[in-house]
Design a protein around this motif. Sequence first.
Motif, mmCIF file in Angstrom:
data_model
loop_
_atom_site.group_PDB
_atom_site.id
_atom_site.type_symbol
_atom_site.label_atom_id
_atom_site.label_comp_id
_atom_site.label_asym_id
_atom_site.label_seq_id
_atom_site.Cartn_x
_atom_site.Cartn_y
_atom_site.Cartn_z
ATOM 1 N N LEU A 57 0.798 -1.223 0.000
ATOM 2 C CA LEU A 57 0.000 0.000 0.000
ATOM 3 C C LEU A 57 0.831 1.273 0.000
ATOM 4 O O LEU A 57 0.280 2.371 -0.097
ATOM 5 N N GLY A 58 2.139 1.170 0.102
ATOM 6 C CA GLY A 58 2.971 2.358 0.183
ATOM 7 C C GLY A 58 3.262 2.733 1.624
ATOM 8 O O GLY A 58 2.724 2.153 2.569
ATOM 9 N N THR A 59 4.120 3.725 1.802
ATOM 10 C CA THR A 59 4.540 4.108 3.145
ATOM 11 C C THR A 59 4.673 5.613 3.252
ATOM 12 O O THR A 59 4.992 6.298 2.275
ATOM 13 N N MET A 60 4.421 6.135 4.441
ATOM 14 C CA MET A 60 4.688 7.544 4.711
ATOM 15 C C MET A 60 6.089 7.729 5.282
ATOM 16 O O MET A 60 6.557 8.857 5.468
ATOM 17 N N PHE A 61 6.779 6.607 5.547
ATOM 18 C CA PHE A 61 8.093 6.672 6.186
ATOM 19 C C PHE A 61 9.167 6.998 5.148
ATOM 20 O O PHE A 61 9.275 6.334 4.119
ATOM 21 N N ALA A 62 9.920 8.042 5.424
ATOM 22 C CA ALA A 62 11.042 8.408 4.565
ATOM 23 C C ALA A 62 12.203 8.807 5.473
ATOM 24 O O ALA A 62 12.195 9.888 6.060
ATOM 25 N N PRO A 63 13.205 7.948 5.652
ATOM 26 C CA PRO A 63 14.254 8.205 6.639
ATOM 27 C C PRO A 63 15.182 9.342 6.221
ATOM 28 O O PRO A 63 15.770 9.319 5.135
ATOM 29 N N VAL A 64 15.319 10.331 7.079
ATOM 30 C CA VAL A 64 16.231 11.443 6.800
ATOM 31 C C VAL A 64 17.269 11.607 7.922
ATOM 32 O O VAL A 64 18.110 12.492 7.857
ATOM 33 N N LYS A 65 17.208 10.745 8.948
ATOM 34 C CA LYS A 65 18.170 10.810 10.047
ATOM 35 C C LYS A 65 19.565 10.470 9.527
ATOM 36 O O LYS A 65 19.777 9.439 8.896
ATOM 37 N N ASP A 66 20.517 11.351 9.801
ATOM 38 C CA ASP A 66 21.880 11.134 9.321
ATOM 39 C C ASP A 66 22.514 9.932 10.015
ATOM 40 O O ASP A 66 22.442 9.795 11.240
ATOM 41 N N ARG A 67 23.154 9.093 9.216
ATOM 42 C CA ARG A 67 23.855 7.936 9.775
ATOM 43 C C ARG A 67 25.363 8.159 9.782
ATOM 44 O O ARG A 67 26.061 7.756 10.710
ATOM 45 N N ASP A 68 25.868 8.767 8.741
ATOM 46 C CA ASP A 68 27.310 9.011 8.637
ATOM 47 C C ASP A 68 27.567 10.519 8.552
ATOM 48 O O ASP A 68 27.559 11.199 9.546
ATOM 49 N N ALA A 69 27.729 11.028 7.342
ATOM 50 C CA ALA A 69 28.018 12.448 7.169
ATOM 51 C C ALA A 69 26.765 13.294 7.352
ATOM 52 O O ALA A 69 25.678 12.897 6.917
ATOM 53 N N PRO A 70 26.888 14.449 7.980
ATOM 54 C CA PRO A 70 25.737 15.345 8.153
ATOM 55 C C PRO A 70 25.119 15.717 6.806
ATOM 56 O O PRO A 70 25.835 16.020 5.847
ATOM 57 N N GLY A 71 23.783 15.664 6.741
ATOM 58 C CA GLY A 71 23.071 16.041 5.532
ATOM 59 C C GLY A 71 22.892 14.927 4.522
ATOM 60 O O GLY A 71 22.199 15.104 3.523
ATOM 61 N N GLU A 72 23.505 13.765 4.771
ATOM 62 C CA GLU A 72 23.409 12.675 3.800
ATOM 63 C C GLU A 72 22.316 11.676 4.150
ATOM 64 O O GLU A 72 22.053 10.752 3.385
#
Length: 390
Positions: A325-340
């Motif tokens: 059905l699709g998702t509203m989840f879109a991960p934007v939390k930085d894991r390595d470099a800031p902004g990536e």
Amino acid sequence: MITLTAKDVLPEDGADGTLVGRVWMPDLAGPAVVAVRNDGVFDVSARFSTVSALCDEANPAEALRGTAGTRIGDLESIVANTPPDRRDRAKPWLLAPVDLQVLKAAGVTFAISMLERVIEERARGNPASADAIRKEVVRLVGDDLSKLKPGSPEAMKLKSVLIEQNAWSQYLEVGIGPDAEVFTKAPTMSSVGTGMDAGLHPKSTWNNPEPEVVLVVSSRGAITGAMLGNDVNLRDFEGRSALLLSKAKDNNASCAVGPLLRLFDNGFSLDDVRKMDVGLTVKGQDGFVLDGHSSISKISRDPTDLVAQTIGPVHQYPDGFALFLGTMFAPVKDRDAPGEGFTHKRDDIVTVSAPQLGKLVNRMRTSDECEPWTFGIGELMRNLAKRKVL
């Protein structure tokens, strides 16, 4: 390494619902359709040789409850034997709970995921550019389109404004336009179940999980039940070109569904799906933890609309289909470099969960590291014929 228990697989009300699974039976050299009940796991293949056939019954839940089956063991031992690193191949293990159904997916069905797709497109698959583009897109479009009905006059007015500002996108077209995006996620019978490794293309450097509810639909278009899914996505591939959708979505082990199929009955219905919150947790070997969720109540198109746009006079599925059905989840939390932002690393453990459907747990590996897919439709037909259950 994944460790699973029956509690991980079952909904919060245990086996009180009408639960269907598939189990690999070493003594049969093939899969069995099973009913998961409070007193064990029961092979019902003598009556329903495939899950597809069960779901094509007039009332699948009633038909399953009326079939005694043959007890093959307890859920605890079968689940514990499922992860590949722990598996004793002489004993049964759990499989994905669908078989002949076509694996379909609806995309861009939530406003927030629609905006992220626009950002991917403009970033051309480069995560370093995404943060600045995200701010610009939100400035032009806004960050709350949840009340905008796709295809409505208001949506078409917004489209005209965005075209004038040179901000229109193919993702906005399917997000707020009249036609939903529905694509074939993976080949029939290629999905992996809970406890198994899920696959990422080895050349991908920007990717993410997509926690979703997956509806199972009969050949007549009847929605018969639901399960969880991880529509593994490669943001770099699809961001470079929408024509790379198949490579972004369809790789070995990249379609994870399960843990069980819960059929609609007196205690569980489509209205429960409409209100469902789907949780996501990613735990990395590096100590990184990502939590998120997707609320079906915020979907832009009702599930019945998505199903109606998938099957009908123009598109038929004689063995039914399963629809993400699709998702509203879109991960934007930085894991390595800031902004990536976020991307997977090898051996991430991904858990997709919902109280009514249990937990779908997978370990992330590259697709070439995952178990090869060798048991297809032809092998299934030969196996069922040999067992004389066709």
